[in-house]
Design a protein around this motif. Structure first.
Motif, PDB file in Angstrom:
ATOM      1  N   SER A 147      25.758  71.862  72.750  1.00 53.73           N
ATOM      2  CA  SER A 147      24.755  71.229  71.898  1.00 53.73           C
ATOM      3  C   SER A 147      24.402  69.834  72.415  1.00 53.73           C
ATOM      4  O   SER A 147      25.127  69.251  73.227  1.00 53.73           O
ATOM      5  CB  SER A 147      25.274  71.116  70.468  1.00 53.73           C
ATOM      6  N   ARG A 148      23.313  69.330  71.917  1.00 55.26           N
ATOM      7  CA  ARG A 148      22.888  67.971  72.287  1.00 55.26           C
ATOM      8  C   ARG A 148      23.966  66.964  71.914  1.00 55.26           C
ATOM      9  O   ARG A 148      24.292  66.073  72.691  1.00 55.26           O
ATOM     10  CB  ARG A 148      21.564  67.652  71.597  1.00 55.26           C
ATOM     11  N   LYS A 149      24.538  67.130  70.734  1.00 55.04           N
ATOM     12  CA  LYS A 149      25.597  66.219  70.295  1.00 55.04           C
ATOM     13  C   LYS A 149      26.789  66.295  71.245  1.00 55.04           C
ATOM     14  O   LYS A 149      27.356  65.265  71.624  1.00 55.04           O
ATOM     15  CB  LYS A 149      26.024  66.557  68.865  1.00 55.04           C
ATOM     16  N   LEU A 178      23.923  59.357  69.334  1.00 52.24           N
ATOM     17  CA  LEU A 178      24.977  60.038  68.582  1.00 52.24           C
ATOM     18  C   LEU A 178      24.789  59.818  67.081  1.00 52.24           C
ATOM     19  O   LEU A 178      24.924  60.763  66.293  1.00 52.24           O
ATOM     20  CB  LEU A 178      26.351  59.537  69.027  1.00 52.24           C
ATOM     21  N   LYS A 202      21.997  59.316  65.524  1.00 49.29           N
ATOM     22  CA  LYS A 202      20.860  60.149  65.099  1.00 49.29           C
ATOM     23  C   LYS A 202      21.272  61.621  64.989  1.00 49.29           C
ATOM     24  O   LYS A 202      20.821  62.328  64.090  1.00 49.29           O
ATOM     25  CB  LYS A 202      19.681  59.980  66.058  1.00 49.29           C
ATOM     26  N   GLU A 203      22.116  62.091  65.883  1.00 54.02           N
ATOM     27  CA  GLU A 203      22.583  63.479  65.812  1.00 54.02           C
ATOM     28  C   GLU A 203      23.421  63.694  64.553  1.00 54.02           C
ATOM     29  O   GLU A 203      23.286  64.719  63.886  1.00 54.02           O
ATOM     30  CB  GLU A 203      23.382  63.857  67.068  1.00 54.02           C
ATOM     31  N   HIS A 204      24.271  62.717  64.238  1.00 60.29           N
ATOM     32  CA  HIS A 204      25.040  62.811  62.994  1.00 60.29           C
ATOM     33  C   HIS A 204      24.093  62.923  61.796  1.00 60.29           C
ATOM     34  O   HIS A 204      24.305  63.736  60.897  1.00 60.29           O
ATOM     35  CB  HIS A 204      25.938  61.583  62.810  1.00 60.29           C
ATOM     36  N   LYS A 217      21.028  64.064  61.729  1.00 62.93           N
ATOM     37  CA  LYS A 217      20.381  65.382  61.725  1.00 62.93           C
ATOM     38  C   LYS A 217      21.279  66.435  61.101  1.00 62.93           C
ATOM     39  O   LYS A 217      20.802  67.378  60.467  1.00 62.93           O
ATOM     40  CB  LYS A 217      20.027  65.811  63.151  1.00 62.93           C
ATOM     41  N   GLU A 218      22.576  66.299  61.309  1.00 64.89           N
ATOM     42  CA  GLU A 218      23.543  67.262  60.783  1.00 64.89           C
ATOM     43  C   GLU A 218      23.908  66.976  59.329  1.00 64.89           C
ATOM     44  O   GLU A 218      24.666  67.733  58.731  1.00 64.89           O
ATOM     45  CB  GLU A 218      24.824  67.228  61.619  1.00 64.89           C
TER      46      GLU A 218
END
Length: 107
Positions: A2-4, A24, A26-28, A30-31
């Protein structure tokens, strides 16, 4: 992968890369992992305090998490930074975010 996971892998090689840390966070977000995002944003503010954009994103996250007083404090810190570095555009964005919360001045 995954991107993360890719970001985490890259951070192992460059643990103090502010761009990767921001990605990172921003990924958090998104989740829906707001606590993880907050931790990373707070690290960015602590370790890289001269990036006014981080204050905006941390403030917005704090708003989303239901803590407008903490968001206002972060916006005020960012506004003070923008005054110091002469970044008018970022200052206006931070002031606008603060006003949306109902805070007109530093409180």
């Amino acid at each position: 992968m995954s991107r993360k996971d890719q970001i985490i892998s890259l951070l192992k090689e460059s643990p103090n890369d502010s761009f990767l840390l921001f990605a990172l966070a921003k990924e958090h977000e998104k989740e829906g992992a707001d606590a993880g995002a907050r931790e990373v944003y707070e690290r960015l503010v602590r370790d890289f305090p001269k990036d006014p954009g981080t204050y905006y994103h941390l403030g917005k996250l704090l708003e989303k998490m239901g803590d407008p007083a903490a968001a206002n404090k972060v916006y005020n810190q960012g506004i003070e930074l923008t005054r110091t570095i002469g970044e008018q555009h970022a200052m206006r964005e931070l002031m606008g975010a603060r006003m949306e919360l109902g805070f007109d001045e530093e409180e």
